[in-house]
Design an enzyme around this catalytic site. Structure first.
Site, PDB file in Angstrom:
ATOM      1  N   HIS A 133      41.543  40.277  38.211  1.00 22.03           N
ATOM      2  CA  HIS A 133      40.201  40.369  37.629  1.00 22.03           C
ATOM      3  C   HIS A 133      40.147  41.358  36.467  1.00 22.03           C
ATOM      4  O   HIS A 133      39.161  41.386  35.719  1.00 22.03           O
ATOM      5  CB  HIS A 133      39.164  40.714  38.707  1.00 22.03           C
ATOM      6  CG  HIS A 133      39.296  42.104  39.268  1.00 22.03           C
ATOM      7  ND1 HIS A 133      39.906  42.355  40.472  1.00 22.03           N
ATOM      8  CD2 HIS A 133      38.865  43.298  38.805  1.00 22.03           C
ATOM      9  CE1 HIS A 133      39.840  43.646  40.727  1.00 22.03           C
ATOM     10  NE2 HIS A 133      39.211  44.240  39.732  1.00 22.03           N
TER      11      HIS A 133
ATOM     12  N   ASP B 181      44.688  38.126  43.807  1.00 22.01           N
ATOM     13  CA  ASP B 181      44.076  39.038  42.830  1.00 22.01           C
ATOM     14  C   ASP B 181      45.132  39.954  42.218  1.00 22.01           C
ATOM     15  O   ASP B 181      44.930  41.162  42.095  1.00 22.01           O
ATOM     16  CB  ASP B 181      42.947  39.856  43.480  1.00 22.01           C
ATOM     17  CG  ASP B 181      42.078  40.569  42.441  1.00 22.01           C
ATOM     18  OD1 ASP B 181      42.072  40.121  41.272  1.00 22.01           O
ATOM     19  OD2 ASP B 181      41.432  41.588  42.790  1.00 22.01           O
TER      20      ASP B 181
ATOM     21  N   SER C  52      40.747  49.715  39.384  1.00 16.72           N
ATOM     22  CA  SER C  52      41.401  48.473  39.821  1.00 16.72           C
ATOM     23  C   SER C  52      42.772  48.317  39.162  1.00 16.72           C
ATOM     24  O   SER C  52      42.906  48.475  37.943  1.00 16.72           O
ATOM     25  CB  SER C  52      40.550  47.261  39.459  1.00 16.72           C
ATOM     26  OG  SER C  52      39.378  47.253  40.253  1.00 16.72           O
TER      27      SER C  52
END
Length: 562
Positions: free
Chosen positions: A286, A319, A402
């Site tokens: 993402h 992910d 992230s």
């Protein structure tokens, strides 16, 4: 007429009229004729007379003669037993003189030549008939004239200075306010040392208070007196223990990078870490999703150097994504640990760029293991949902962390920070998606063992494989466990023919409750548990069918990821 009261309306005559006034007649009863004193007879006492009924004072006269001093009382003058008849001459009693055996006789007062005038005005300098003369003192010897002027009489209420003692048998002018002989002046009061000390202490306190206040005001306004030098510890060693947070951060920061991604009308910021010397960098899908087709990816190292990167491969289900930089020297790959060895309570360190604040270091512990979470799902068709059997940590993780590394106590990567639980929301990715949710101590990281396998596949083939059992799950089932659906997508069978589940004997409607003995409560948890393994792994599934509990062993198949 003489009624014993003063006749104030009488006025003195002028000198010519006074010459025509006849000589007063001999004294009558009630009259007090006085003769002018003779200097030779100034010491002879006058005969006492009886005072009129209402005596008054002649305002034209000076004060009466002085009273005798207290040290030696004046001799008493006996008053006549009967008043003398008019015109008679009364002889005074002999007055004894101190120091003699007999007192000399005193001659009688001369007889007046004329009858007294009852309306007469007494001559100036003599007492009137309403003011009897005070008794006269009789000194032992004539008193020489005074050498000094008599001090004026002090006003009423004033205290004159004390007089010196009068020598015995010496007569002088009487001072009614003077101290008599033998009077002892009061001793001087001793000054109290205690009082002086108290006054001195108060004065010192007042002085020091004024000085202190002035100094304080000066310091407050001017910032002190002179040059200010603050104490400081001596320079120590900059080295830290390798297993401390500072030591771990110092060793890992050169291998952590910040990614800035733009494309498709969106932009984002995230974190990644170096995998090898060839320039491969692992991050979250993402984070780089905006540059999947045509976009720019810029990598900034901890030293501040920047480089462009290209996308090597990505997988939505896990992910994870891999990008690569070229032409960069001195890369420092981070060592990878083993996530299967992690225990709850182990210390961890997270490094990233929360809210684009690069090289941010936080620390915490492992809060839980094998925490099933799902993230993504913005597209609505489920194609972007990731299923992670995550490591939970309380190390602060925020948007921008992230893709960054989660390190163990030896500085080895044990997870890839991917999601946080926001207050009032569900677990979701945090990397640069525009959300402003902050850390509440619930962060989730993909175990490094899973990340290592996916990264290797992405680098080698550009694609990652997913383990599968070959069934379609009923995601609307509200019971406890994961139920196999009656029909698959587009009316296909829910159990894939000749697939892993079909070979193990699973049927539509079976409810799977455990995977290798671990309880699952819904379909998402079953997918997470399966994705945590590799294709070809064998799993023991516990299920219920028609009220009976059964156990089946399934060998996982493989499916191409997206």
């Amino acid at each position: 007429m003489n009624d014993g009261k003063p006749n104030w309306w009488s006025r003195p005559s002028t000198p010519p009229e006074a010459a025509r006034i006849p000589t007063p007649s001999p004294a009558e009863e009630g009259d007090f004729p006085l003769q002018a004193p003779d200097p030779a007879e100034s010491a002879v006492p006058e005969p006492a007379a009886e005072a009129p009924a209402a005596p008054t004072v002649d305002m034209t006269k000076e004060p009466a003669a002085a009273e005798p001093t207290p040290s030696e009382p004046a001799p008493a003058v006996p008053a006549p037993s009967e008043p003398a008849p008019a015109g008679a001459v009364t002889a005074a009693e002999p007055v004894p003189v101190p120091g003699t055996r007999a007192a000399a006789p005193v001659p009688a007062a001369p007889r007046p030549l004329h009858e007294p005038d009852e309306y007469r005005t007494p001559p100036y300098g003599e007492p009137g008939p309403w003011a009897p003369a005070p008794p006269v003192q009789h000194p032992a010897a004539p008193v020489p004239p005074p050498q000094a002027a008599v001090p004026p009489v002090p006003p009423q209420g004033a205290v004159p200075p004390p007089q010196g003692p009068v020598p015995p048998h010496a007569w002088g002018q009487y001072d009614p306010w003077g101290a008599g002989p033998g009077a002892v002046p009061p001793p001087p009061r001793k000054k109290s040392r205690r009082g002086l000390a108290l006054v001195g202490a108060l004065a010192f306190a007042l002085l020091t208070g004024v000085i202190g206040g002035g100094v304080g005001a000066y310091v407050e306004r001017n910032g002190g007196i002179g040059t200010v030098e603050l104490p400081q510890a001596e320079a120590g060693s900059a080295d830290r223990a390798p297993d401390s947070v500072a030591g771990i951060a110092a060793g890992a920061l050169p291998g952590v990078v910040t990614l800035h991604v733009s494309g498709g009308g969106s932009a984002g910021t995230g974190t990644g870490f170096v995998l090898d010397n060839r320039g491969h960098i692992l991050t979250n899908n993402h984070v780089v999703d905006a540059a999947a087709t045509s976009g720019d990816i810029t990598v900034t190292f901890s030293s501040g150097e920047t480089a462009s990167a290209k996308l090597i491969g990505k997988d939505t289900g896990y992910d994870l994504a891999v990008v690569q930089v070229t032409g960069v020297r001195g890369l420092k790959p981070l060592p990878l640990g083993n996530s299967d060895d992690v225990r709850v309570g182990d210390p961890v360190v997270a490094i990233g760029a929360p809210f684009d604040l690069s090289n941010t270091v936080t620390s915490g512990i492992i809060s839980a293991k094998e925490r099933p979470i799902t993230a993504g799902g913005e597209k609505g068709d489920g194609s972007d949902i990731s299923y992670v059997d995550a490591l939970q940590t309380d190390a602060p993780i925020n948007p921008g962390n992230s893709g960054g590394p989660l390190l163990d106590g030896k500085g080895r990567v044990i997870g890839i920070n991917s999601a946080i639980r926001a207050a009032g929301g569900s677990g979701e990715g945090d990397g640069g998606s525009g959300g402003q949710a902050g850390s509440i101590g619930l962060g989730f990281a993909i175990p490094v063992n899973q990340g290592k396998r996916v990264a290797e596949e992405l680098i080698n083939t550009g694609k990652a494989t997913h383990p599968v059992i070959g069934v379609s799950l009923d995601m609307q089932f509200n019971g406890d466990g994961a139920r196999v659906g009656d029909k698959g997508k587009d009316g296909t069978p829910s159990v894939t023919p000749d697939g892993p589940a079909a070979k193990a004997g699973l049927r539509p409607g079976d409810v799977i409750t455990k995977v290798d003995g671990q309880r699952v409560h819904n379909g998402e948890e079953l997918i997470v548990k399966i994705r945590a393994h590799r294709p070809g792994d064998a799993l023991a599934l516990t299920l219920t069918r028609d009220g009976r509990e059964l156990t089946r062993t399934v060998t996982l198949g493989s499916a191409q990821g997206t």
